[in-house]
Design an enzyme around this catalytic site. Structure first.
Site, PDB file in Angstrom:
ATOM      1  CE1 TYR A 146      -8.817  -4.858   8.070  1.00 43.95           C
ATOM      2  CE2 TYR A 146      -6.714  -5.974   7.846  1.00 43.95           C
ATOM      3  CZ  TYR A 146      -7.523  -4.900   7.576  1.00 43.95           C
ATOM      4  OH  TYR A 146      -7.052  -3.869   6.812  1.00 43.95           O
ATOM      5  CE  LYS A 195     -22.211   4.679   7.240  1.00 43.84           C
ATOM      6  NZ  LYS A 195     -22.210   6.050   6.697  1.00 43.84           N
ATOM      7  CG  ASP A 227     -20.051   8.825   6.226  1.00 46.61           C
ATOM      8  OD1 ASP A 227     -19.978   8.925   7.472  1.00 46.61           O
ATOM      9  OD2 ASP A 227     -21.135   8.859   5.608  1.00 46.61           O
ATOM     10  CG  ASP A 251      -6.209  -0.880   6.370  1.00 46.91           C
ATOM     11  OD1 ASP A 251      -4.984  -0.685   6.454  1.00 46.91           O
ATOM     12  OD2 ASP A 251      -6.765  -1.322   5.347  1.00 46.91           O
ATOM     13  CG  ASP A 255      -2.964   3.717   3.912  1.00 44.18           C
ATOM     14  OD1 ASP A 255      -2.313   3.324   4.902  1.00 44.18           O
ATOM     15  OD2 ASP A 255      -2.878   3.199   2.789  1.00 44.18           O
TER      16      ASP A 255
HETATM   17  C1  IPM Z   1      -1.612  -2.140   7.400  1.00 46.39           C
HETATM   18  C2  IPM Z   1      -1.652  -2.945   6.121  1.00 46.39           C
HETATM   19  C3  IPM Z   1      -2.182  -4.333   6.426  1.00 46.39           C
HETATM   20  C4  IPM Z   1      -3.566  -4.164   7.021  1.00 46.39           C
HETATM   21  C5  IPM Z   1      -2.182  -5.289   5.222  1.00 46.39           C
HETATM   22  C6  IPM Z   1      -0.806  -5.439   4.643  1.00 46.39           C
HETATM   23  C7  IPM Z   1      -2.799  -6.621   5.550  1.00 46.39           C
HETATM   24  O1  IPM Z   1      -2.424  -2.285   5.177  1.00 46.39           O
HETATM   25  O2  IPM Z   1      -0.871  -2.537   8.333  1.00 46.39           O
HETATM   26  O3  IPM Z   1      -2.285  -1.117   7.472  1.00 46.39           O
HETATM   27  O4  IPM Z   1      -4.548  -4.042   6.275  1.00 46.39           O
HETATM   28  O5  IPM Z   1      -3.683  -4.151   8.227  1.00 46.39           O
HETATM   29 MG    MG Z   2      -3.115  -0.381   5.771  1.00 42.39          MG
END
Ligand code: IPM
Ligand code: MG
Length: 360
Positions: A146, A195, A227, A251, A255
């Protein structure tokens, strides 16, 4: 006691979920004898509309001058919103990355917990769910891909894009320590995800984590390739306590972890630096498609507000009360659309906030 809080409602469903979280915070303040003095700040698309950029220096300064930041969500529909006609460094997400870096919020804590009452919403089979799971993802937030050097060039008429993944040992050490500290207060297990079979940055990550582990003899450390971790999260999520990982892996995995709990609308997060200061936001995005319709689930933001009380303001009792109120509302069968199941009572954003506030 009065506390100075910066509030960033943001874009999409941000303003409505933050409004409900404030309602709940104020109810907790009344009960436990504190007040919160809110300063509203613009970030993301909301800031672009006014200032032409997603985050101003004044906003950073105002955030720094507060004890904590409560945030909704930022960003719009990339296909239709004019914000995405701008160059990448002027889009809403750039504001979020900039504030994380400016406030040195390197430790992102994302709990993924399966509520007994929401088992119906969990997409995994009953035998995998067992008696539920409860993990925390500790994501490094100010390094890695990032924030590495990034550019798009042209070589001999061929376009080429470059992103750089780099970590130094100090960056790894400080996040590893945070991961082990949290594990000490939980089930004392750290799964460090990397990784290392391919990446140098991962090999250094592994070596530094091993070193830090020596200071925490009570904690069991395990290494897992990213993975494999993606697979294990759906195969057997019960095995995890603290997942410690770099920015990009965290990240993606956070999710995934949120989806196995049934709804990303339930998951809070805290982004912390070396002090008590933190930025608190739901793990989900701004959902522009349902903004302003009173259907968004405010619970992730309400729970993020509870984390703020606990980590930044030392108001543990009030944080407990908010978490208990959320559980109570779920037990009574109230649900927003995203977590709705048969026989439950469907409510909107405002009513969900009212119900939680009343039960604090
Ligand atoms: C998160 C989001 C952010 C990230 C985006 C919106 C830049 O997906 O906070 O997980 O990738 O960190
Ligand atoms: Mg995210």
């Amino acid at each position: 006691m009065n506390h100075k809080i910066a509030v960033i409602p943001g874009d999409g469903i941000g303003p409505e979920i933050v409004r409900e979280a404030r309602k709940v915070l104020d109810a907790a303040g009344k009960k436990f004898g504190f007040t919160l003095d809110y300063t509203e700040l613009l970030m993301g698309g909301a800031s672009i509309d006014v200032h032409g950029i997603p985050l101003t220096d004044e906003t950073i300064a105002a955030a720094k001058a507060s004890e904590a930041v409560l945030m909704g969500s930022i960003g719009g529909d990339a296909k239709t919103s004019p914000w995405y006609q701008l160059p990448p460094e002027k889009r809403p997400e750039a504001g979020l990355l900039k504030i994380r870096k400016a406030l040195n919020l390197f430790a992102n804590v994302r709990p993924a917990y399966l509520y007994e009452e929401l088992k119906e919403a969990c997409p995994l089979r009953d035998e995998i769910i067992g008696d539920g799971f409860d993990m925390v993802i500790m994501r490094e937030l100010t390094g890695g891909l990032y924030f590495g050097e990034r550019k798009t060039i042209e070589e001999n008429g061929v376009k080429k894009a470059i992103d750089t993944l780099s970590y130094d040992e100090n960056e790894i050490r400080r996040i590893a320590k945070r991961g082990f500290d949290i594990a000490m207060k939980r089930k004392k297990k750290v799964t460090s995800v990397d990784k290392a079979n391919v990446l140098d940055s991962s090999r250094l990550w592994r070596a530094v984590v091993e070193e830090v582990a020596k200071e925490y003899p009570e904690v069991t450390l395990e290494h897992m390739l990213v993975d494999n971790c993606a697979m294990q999260l759906v195969r057997d999520p019960k095995q995890f306590d603290v997942i410690l990982t770099e920015n990009m892996f965290g990240d993606i995995l956070s999710d995934e972890a949120s989806m196995v709990t049934g709804s990303i609308g339930m998951l809070s997060s805290a982004s912390l630096n070396e002090t008590k200061f933190g930025l608190y936001e739901p793990s989900h995005g701004s959902a522009p498609d349902i903004a302003g319709q009173d259907v968004a689930n405010p619970i992730a933001t309400v729970l993020s507000a509870a984390m703020m009380l606990r980590y930044s303001l030392d108001l543990d009792e009030a944080a407990d009360a908010i978490e208990a109120a959320v559980k109570q509302v779920l037990k009574e069968g109230y649900r927003t659309g995203d977590i709705m199941s048969e026989g439950c009572k469907k409510v909107g954003t405002t009513e969900m906030g009212d119900l939680i506030a009343q039960r604090v």
